[in-house]
Write an enzyme that holds these catalytic residues in place. Structure first.
Site, PDB file in Angstrom:
ATOM      1  N   SER A 140      16.889  27.943  52.937  1.00 17.18           N
ATOM      2  CA  SER A 140      17.138  28.470  54.253  1.00 17.18           C
ATOM      3  C   SER A 140      18.666  28.985  54.421  1.00 17.18           C
ATOM      4  O   SER A 140      19.562  27.801  53.971  1.00 17.18           O
ATOM      5  CB  SER A 140      16.753  27.570  55.357  1.00 17.18           C
ATOM      6  OG  SER A 140      17.145  28.196  56.481  1.00 17.18           O
ATOM      7  N   THR A 141      18.815  30.081  54.493  1.00 18.00           N
ATOM      8  CA  THR A 141      20.242  30.654  54.439  1.00 18.00           C
ATOM      9  C   THR A 141      21.054  30.102  55.455  1.00 18.00           C
ATOM     10  O   THR A 141      20.739  29.668  56.637  1.00 18.00           O
ATOM     11  CB  THR A 141      20.291  32.038  54.589  1.00 18.00           C
ATOM     12  OG1 THR A 141      19.469  32.802  53.792  1.00 18.00           O
ATOM     13  CG2 THR A 141      21.771  32.487  54.578  1.00 18.00           C
TER      14      THR A 141
END
Length: 432
Positions: A140-141
């Site tokens: 997840s960025t």
């Protein structure tokens, strides 16, 4: 806006054998005060992002406060070994385990990327604790980048939204919370991650759909889309993305070069009359390229550079500022094969495939170079061209010239900087 029911967790169970429970059920096993704790952490995260000026959109602010990240990110890998170590040593945090819980909560509400999957592994029976080997295939960025991207999309209720490379579904869920029920679709190539994300979105009551497929093909079934966001870097824009963009639509993606040092962000808009316009600008960071993309790395040269940085000579070019994104973006294409060592004390640029490097300074008007390729001379020449072109920070990209080749130019003058984007590369098929 999607309306979610308040979370009512059940009491915690007895200790397990160390294997993570099914992600679809795991959050139910947490203590009764988790909901209050995560609400405070979300509020702190939003306050931090607002204070530093990253978060400005009120709809996105409300979505961030509302969305329970702990359901979408029920576990996280933490890297233990140093860069360059092989095999890599990891530690897996299980959010349902009392000994991991606080570290996990702090991590998933921080500004760090959340690492979730190694080598396309199944996600329903992971083992907490030390893990050896493997490379991350899904994450997840980090939140500031997600916020900046979604704000650039200018999301509003009622828009049809497509997320390419949706991973665990954090940005997809945020977008769906803004656009409304059944309007947001994610495309994810990994079957395990697709099922994992859909289960968790369903648990939250977010009415978004994740489909397994090649993100480069978009998702024609629900096209056209008012907003398309790519969570993967690509060398050029896949034609289906442009074809599936609705009038007045916006498409945002990272254009990835072989260096992680100088990515570009491309914003594509389609006018009400159907004309496509595309603007490319440099960024400090961008999304990782699709699987199969080979990065350049300085790690194999770092020790050698420290031992012999090279022969010193005068230079007419002071180290360009990190804020000169337009220059560094042009360098990624017009002086190809270079990568920056951001851990070095002074600016160090390496051409690993040519066994060459340049070390600037420190601050004495000299540069040291080594190897058959004069890396710094190339940057000197390009910097002079960049200044003659007007120090451009943005570049126009022609996506519809009829040839399939995507041309980039800084302006229409005789001294414009120009190049063509490389074609899409073949991506290895995902193992079942």
């Amino acid at each position: 806006m999607t309306h979610l029911e308040p979370h009512q967790p059940a009491p915690a169970p007895a200790e397990s054998d160390g294997r993570l429970t099914n992600p679809a059920n795991k959050t139910r096993l947490m203590p009764a005060d988790l909901h209050e704790a995560t609400s405070r952490l979300r509020a702190g995260m939003v306050a931090r992002l607002t204070t530093v000026g990253v978060l400005t959109d009120t709809l996105l602010r409300d979505a961030l406060l509302y969305l329970r990240r702990e359901v979408l990110l029920p576990h996280a890998y933490v890297r233990v070994s140093s860069p360059g170590a092989d095999p890599i040593e990891w530690r897996l945090l299980d959010g349902a385990h009392p000994e991991d819980r606080q570290e996990w909560l702090d991590l998933i509400h921080s500004d760090e990327s959340i690492l979730l999957q190694r080598d396309g592994e199944p996600l329903d029976a992971l083992t907490r604790g030390p893990v050896t080997g493997g490379h991350m295939t899904s994450m997840s960025t980090y939140t500031p980048a997600t916020v900046e991207a979604l704000q650039a999309m200018e999301l509003r209720p009622g828009q049809r939204y497509l997320e390419l490379g949706s991973g665990p579904g954090v940005s997809l869920a945020l977008a769906a919370t803004i656009t409304g029920p059944s309007l947001a679709t994610g495309v994810e190539r990994d079957g395990h991650m697709t099922a994992f994300a859909q289960r968790n979105l369903d648990r939250l009551g977010v009415e978004a759909t994740v489909v397994e497929g090649d993100a480069r093909e978009g998702h024609e079934l629900r096209a056209p889309y008012d907003r398309i966001h790519s969570g993967i870097g690509v060398p050029c824009v896949p034609p289906p993305w442009v074809e599936q963009l609705a009038p007045r639509g916006r498409l945002l993606t990272t254009l990835a070069t072989r260096t992680p040092s100088w990515p570009g962000q491309l914003l594509v808009t389609r006018t009400a009359t159907g004309t496509v316009e595309a603007v490319l600008q440099g960024r400090a960071r961008g999304y990782r390229p699709q699987l199969g993309y080979r990065w350049l790395s300085v790690l194999d040269h770092r020790t050698r550079i420290e031992a012999d940085p090279g022969r010193a000579r005068p230079t007419r070019l002071a180290p360009p500022s990190d804020a000169d994104h337009g220059f560094w973006l042009a360098a990624a294409y017009l002086t190809p094969g270079l990568v920056r060592d951001f851990q070095a004390e002074t600016m160090t640029i390496v051409a690993p495939e040519d066994d060459s490097w340049a070390v600037a300074g420190p601050g004495d008007g000299t540069v040291r170079s080594n190897g058959p390729r004069d890396v710094w001379a190339e940057l000197e020449d390009l910097h002079a061209r960049w200044e003659e072109a007007g120090r451009p920070e943005r570049y126009r990209v022609d996506l519809q010239d009829g040839t399939g080749i995507q041309h980039v130019t800084s302006n229409t003058g005789l001294k414009a900087l120009a190049w063509t984007l490389p074609p899409l590369a073949a991506v290895p098929r995902q193992s079942p």
